[in-house]
Design a protein around this motif. Structure first.
Motif, PDB file in Angstrom:
ATOM      1  N   THR A 219       0.845  -1.191   0.000  1.00  0.00           N
ATOM      2  CA  THR A 219       0.000   0.000   0.000  1.00  0.00           C
ATOM      3  C   THR A 219       0.879   1.238   0.000  1.00  0.00           C
ATOM      4  N   GLN A 220       0.662   2.139  -0.940  1.00  0.00           N
ATOM      5  CA  GLN A 220       1.431   3.389  -0.977  1.00  0.00           C
ATOM      6  C   GLN A 220       1.028   4.264   0.196  1.00  0.00           C
ATOM      7  N   LEU A 221       2.018   4.741   0.933  1.00  0.00           N
ATOM      8  CA  LEU A 221       1.765   5.630   2.061  1.00  0.00           C
ATOM      9  C   LEU A 221       1.928   7.092   1.681  1.00  0.00           C
ATOM     10  N   VAL A 222       3.090   7.411   1.126  1.00  0.00           N
ATOM     11  CA  VAL A 222       3.405   8.798   0.798  1.00  0.00           C
ATOM     12  C   VAL A 222       4.403   8.809  -0.350  1.00  0.00           C
ATOM     13  N   SER A 223       4.283   9.834  -1.202  1.00  0.00           N
ATOM     14  CA  SER A 223       5.142   9.917  -2.366  1.00  0.00           C
ATOM     15  C   SER A 223       5.520  11.366  -2.628  1.00  0.00           C
ATOM     16  N   GLU A 224       6.584  11.549  -3.376  1.00  0.00           N
ATOM     17  CA  GLU A 224       7.023  12.877  -3.779  1.00  0.00           C
ATOM     18  C   GLU A 224       6.277  13.355  -5.030  1.00  0.00           C
ATOM     19  N   CYS A 225       5.552  12.445  -5.693  1.00  0.00           N
ATOM     20  CA  CYS A 225       4.802  12.813  -6.892  1.00  0.00           C
ATOM     21  C   CYS A 225       3.648  11.842  -7.073  1.00  0.00           C
ATOM     22  N   GLU A 226       2.835  12.091  -8.044  1.00  0.00           N
ATOM     23  CA  GLU A 226       1.686  11.239  -8.323  1.00  0.00           C
ATOM     24  C   GLU A 226       1.950  10.235  -9.446  1.00  0.00           C
ATOM     25  N   LEU A 227       3.092  10.329 -10.103  1.00  0.00           N
ATOM     26  CA  LEU A 227       3.366   9.505 -11.272  1.00  0.00           C
ATOM     27  C   LEU A 227       3.911   8.119 -10.951  1.00  0.00           C
ATOM     28  N   GLY A 228       4.379   7.911  -9.725  1.00  0.00           N
ATOM     29  CA  GLY A 228       4.923   6.620  -9.355  1.00  0.00           C
ATOM     30  C   GLY A 228       6.369   6.408  -9.742  1.00  0.00           C
ATOM     31  N   ASP A 229       7.027   7.437 -10.264  1.00  0.00           N
ATOM     32  CA  ASP A 229       8.429   7.289 -10.658  1.00  0.00           C
ATOM     33  C   ASP A 229       9.331   8.211  -9.851  1.00  0.00           C
ATOM     34  N   CYS A 230       9.030   8.332  -8.564  1.00  0.00           N
ATOM     35  CA  CYS A 230       9.824   9.187  -7.682  1.00  0.00           C
ATOM     36  C   CYS A 230       9.841   8.569  -6.284  1.00  0.00           C
ATOM     37  N   PRO A 231      10.616   9.125  -5.346  1.00  0.00           N
ATOM     38  CA  PRO A 231      10.687   8.555  -4.012  1.00  0.00           C
ATOM     39  C   PRO A 231       9.300   8.337  -3.403  1.00  0.00           C
ATOM     40  N   THR A 232       9.094   7.105  -2.929  1.00  0.00           N
ATOM     41  CA  THR A 232       7.801   6.699  -2.380  1.00  0.00           C
ATOM     42  C   THR A 232       8.028   5.750  -1.217  1.00  0.00           C
ATOM     43  N   LEU A 233       7.139   5.827  -0.230  1.00  0.00           N
ATOM     44  CA  LEU A 233       7.169   4.939   0.932  1.00  0.00           C
ATOM     45  C   LEU A 233       5.911   4.084   0.903  1.00  0.00           C
ATOM     46  N   TYR A 234       6.091   2.760   1.045  1.00  0.00           N
ATOM     47  CA  TYR A 234       4.985   1.806   1.008  1.00  0.00           C
ATOM     48  C   TYR A 234       4.950   1.005   2.301  1.00  0.00           C
TER      49      TYR A 234
END
Length: 63
Positions: A4-19
């Motif tokens: 489950t995606q928690l937080v991201s730097e963008c909405e595109l899914g190609d940047c730093p993300t925490l799951y």
């Protein structure tokens, strides 16, 4: 594993993300640095993410 995606730097899914996973663990998506000088086992890696990504997850009480 359910992720489950928690937080991201963008909405595109190609940047730093925490799951979060259904295993009670976290997955981190970020840049793979090559100049870190660490000795890592072959089955491990490190990724680099902005500190603000963690701050945002804590602020939003996601972790």
């Amino acid at each position: 594993m359910r992720v489950t995606q928690l937080v991201s730097e963008c909405e595109l899914g190609d940047c730093p993300t925490l799951y979060a996973t259904d295993r009670g663990t976290l997955l981190v998506q970020g840049e793979t640095p090559h100049d870190h000088g660490l000795r890592l086992p072959a089955h491990e890696t490190v990724v680099e993410i902005p500190v603000d990504l963690i701050r945002k997850a804590i602020r939003d009480q996601l972790i």
